[in-house]
Design a protein around this motif. Structure first.
Motif, short mmCIF file in Angstrom:
data_model
loop_
_atom_site.label_atom_id
_atom_site.label_comp_id
_atom_site.label_asym_id
_atom_site.label_seq_id
_atom_site.Cartn_x
_atom_site.Cartn_y
_atom_site.Cartn_z
N SER A 44 0.83 -1.19 0.00
CA SER A 44 0.00 0.00 0.00
C SER A 44 0.87 1.25 0.00
O SER A 44 0.58 2.23 -0.71
CB SER A 44 -0.93 -0.01 1.22
OG SER A 44 -1.81 1.10 1.20
N ARG A 83 2.16 6.86 -6.82
CA ARG A 83 1.25 7.93 -7.26
C ARG A 83 1.87 9.30 -7.02
O ARG A 83 1.84 10.19 -7.89
CB ARG A 83 -0.09 7.82 -6.52
CG ARG A 83 -1.00 6.73 -7.05
CD ARG A 83 -2.27 6.55 -6.24
NE ARG A 83 -3.09 7.75 -6.13
CZ ARG A 83 -4.29 7.77 -5.55
NH1 ARG A 83 -4.81 6.65 -5.05
NH2 ARG A 83 -4.99 8.90 -5.49
N ARG A 99 -6.05 2.20 3.65
CA ARG A 99 -6.40 1.42 2.48
C ARG A 99 -6.45 -0.07 2.80
O ARG A 99 -7.11 -0.85 2.13
CB ARG A 99 -5.40 1.66 1.35
CG ARG A 99 -5.39 3.10 0.83
CD ARG A 99 -4.34 3.30 -0.25
NE ARG A 99 -4.70 2.62 -1.49
CZ ARG A 99 -4.00 1.60 -2.00
NH1 ARG A 99 -2.92 1.14 -1.38
NH2 ARG A 99 -4.38 1.03 -3.14
N ARG A 124 -9.99 8.08 3.03
CA ARG A 124 -10.00 6.97 2.08
C ARG A 124 -10.91 7.29 0.90
O ARG A 124 -10.59 6.95 -0.26
CB ARG A 124 -10.47 5.70 2.78
CG ARG A 124 -10.46 4.49 1.87
CD ARG A 124 -10.64 3.20 2.62
NE ARG A 124 -10.67 2.07 1.69
CZ ARG A 124 -10.65 0.81 2.06
NH1 ARG A 124 -10.59 0.50 3.34
NH2 ARG A 124 -10.68 -0.16 1.16
N ALA A 125 -12.04 7.94 1.16
CA ALA A 125 -12.96 8.30 0.08
C ALA A 125 -12.28 9.24 -0.91
O ALA A 125 -12.45 9.11 -2.13
CB ALA A 125 -14.22 8.92 0.64
N ARG A 126 -11.50 10.18 -0.40
CA ARG A 126 -10.81 11.12 -1.30
C ARG A 126 -9.74 10.42 -2.13
O ARG A 126 -9.56 10.74 -3.31
CB ARG A 126 -10.22 12.27 -0.49
CG ARG A 126 -11.30 13.10 0.20
CD ARG A 126 -10.85 14.48 0.58
NE ARG A 126 -11.94 15.21 1.23
CZ ARG A 126 -11.89 16.48 1.57
NH1 ARG A 126 -10.81 17.19 1.30
NH2 ARG A 126 -12.91 17.07 2.15
N LEU A 127 -9.05 9.46 -1.51
CA LEU A 127 -8.10 8.67 -2.29
C LEU A 127 -8.82 7.90 -3.39
O LEU A 127 -8.37 7.87 -4.54
CB LEU A 127 -7.37 7.68 -1.37
CG LEU A 127 -6.18 8.18 -0.57
CD1 LEU A 127 -5.66 7.06 0.33
CD2 LEU A 127 -5.06 8.68 -1.47
N ASP A 128 -9.93 7.26 -3.02
CA ASP A 128 -10.68 6.47 -3.99
C ASP A 128 -11.27 7.33 -5.10
O ASP A 128 -11.47 6.85 -6.23
CB ASP A 128 -11.80 5.70 -3.29
CG ASP A 128 -11.27 4.61 -2.37
OD1 ASP A 128 -10.09 4.24 -2.50
OD2 ASP A 128 -12.05 4.13 -1.51
N ASP A 129 -11.53 8.61 -4.80
CA ASP A 129 -12.06 9.53 -5.81
C ASP A 129 -10.98 10.05 -6.75
O ASP A 129 -11.28 10.83 -7.66
CB ASP A 129 -12.76 10.72 -5.13
CG ASP A 129 -14.08 10.33 -4.49
OD1 ASP A 129 -14.63 9.27 -4.85
OD2 ASP A 129 -14.57 11.08 -3.63
N GLY A 130 -9.73 9.66 -6.49
CA GLY A 130 -8.65 10.06 -7.39
C GLY A 130 -7.99 11.37 -7.04
O GLY A 130 -7.23 11.91 -7.87
#
Length: 364
Positions: free
Chosen positions: A80, A87, A154, A184-190
């Motif tokens: 992770s 990134r 993550r 985590r949501a912001r990471l998943d949103d790119g």
């Protein structure tokens, strides 16, 4: 070759409550270490640790040069970190390179059994710091902690990150977590990793503060010989909460009161009050265990603390309980020899552990 070590940790107070955003806990970094050795490689990278057995984990990049393609069984936290650093590297225009990692740990015994000193956190922090040096990213210590927390959630979304804070900053730490679901949501949103690191709104609730070590209280650590799963126990407590097994508002208030009392005692240099706060924190955890029907303070941990109390010291479980370690704060007047004898009689292993000193400011 780059070599980076990170210390283990022990929770002192605030366990279980700290998984809620903004709820405080007190932790201490300890002088048992996990070390990551990094060497540049070509065509593929590997991660090798005795935990993997004889075969290393092998990783490659896919076509876009950022994602990780894992072969064999992955070491989730390390991979992770690698994924997020890849990134961040790409965002900053740093050329990709391959590397091999070797992990050596003092956070378990010779047979590989873990002591509950935060090996997952230590390997996450050490890997972040090694890759920061390798790629020349120039992360501040606080940003390295933030990146370690992003990598952790993550894998384990309920993790508080307190262990990461202790491993990153050393010494005695008061810590409150941000909303990890939001991160985590912001990471998943790119959202770009670099942008997320400097987004103060995303990190609301995060609080890091150095604490003054107690002047005349000796930290003793005992291991009950029964490994425990923090993530499993936290999940079970949260399920009991959703089922209405206990009043979480009362629990959180009591836990905060204990952490506040311990913080005030340490700030004032009042070691007697610090020991009293530790006893109160033990009571909070025991009541949580009774209310949920979970063996948070196991028989072994109860014996560990009771032996310490009978010798004039204060003791409690550390972390999620269910086994692993307990801690004791022993004043000069305590009979430490009696504690050692009592622990030995009950097959509790004394770990020769001291506090890892603090390493720079929490905002560095």
């Amino acid at each position: 070759m780059i070599s980076v070590s990170a210390p283990g940790k022990l929770f002192v107070a605030g366990e279980y409550a700290v998984v809620e955003p903004g709820q405080p806990a007190v932790l201490v970094a300890v002088d048992r270490y996990l070390t990551v050795h990094l060497r540049e490689s070509v065509e593929a990278g590997t991660v090798h640790s005795p935990e993997y057995g004889r075969l290393p984990l092998v990783w490659r990049r896919d076509g876009d040069g950022v994602a990780i393609d894992v072969e064999h069984h992955p070491y989730d936290y390390v991979m992770s970190v690698i994924t997020l650093v890849e990134r961040l590297r790409a965002e900053r225009g740093v050329a990709p390179r391959f590397f091999d990692l070797r992990i050596d740990s003092q956070l378990d015994d010779a047979s590989g059994r873990k002591f509950g000193l935060g090996s997952s956190a230590a390997v996450t922090v050490a890997t972040v710091r090694a890759l920061d040096e390798f790629y020349g990213l120039g992360l501040t210590r606080r940003q390295a902690f933030q990146l370690a927390l992003l990598a952790t959630v993550r894998v384990a979304p309920t993790a508080s990150g307190g262990d990461l804070a202790a491993s990153t900053f050393g010494g005695w730490i008061r810590y409150s977590a941000p909303d990890r679901a939001r991160l985590r949501a912001r990471l998943d949103d790119g959202v770009a990793v670099g942008d997320l690191l400097v987004d103060d709104e995303a990190w609301a609730g995060l609080d890091l503060r150095r604490l003054t070590p107690p002047a005349s209280l000796r930290l003793l650590v005992g291991w009950t010989g029964s490994p425990a799963s923090t993530e499993r126990l936290v999940d079970q407590v949260q399920r009991r909460h959703r089922a209405g097994a206990y009043d979480q508002d009362v629990f959180l208030a009591e836990s905060r009161d204990c952490v506040d009392a311990l913080t005030a005692a340490l700030d004032a240099g009042d070691d007697e009050a610090a020991a009293a706060a530790l006893r109160s924190a033990r009571g909070v955890i025991r009541r949580l265990g009774d209310a949920t029907g979970l063996a948070i303070e196991t028989d072994g941990l109860s014996t560990l603390a009771d032996v310490a109390e009978a010798a004039g010291a204060a003791g409690k479980s550390s972390g999620a309980g269910g086994g692993d370690c307990g801690i004791v704060l022993a004043p000069d007047t305590a009979d430490v020899g009696r504690i050692m004898q009592g622990w030995e009689a009950h097959d509790i292993r004394h770990l020769a552990i001291s506090v890892h000193p603090d390493a720079g400011g929490v905002d560095d």
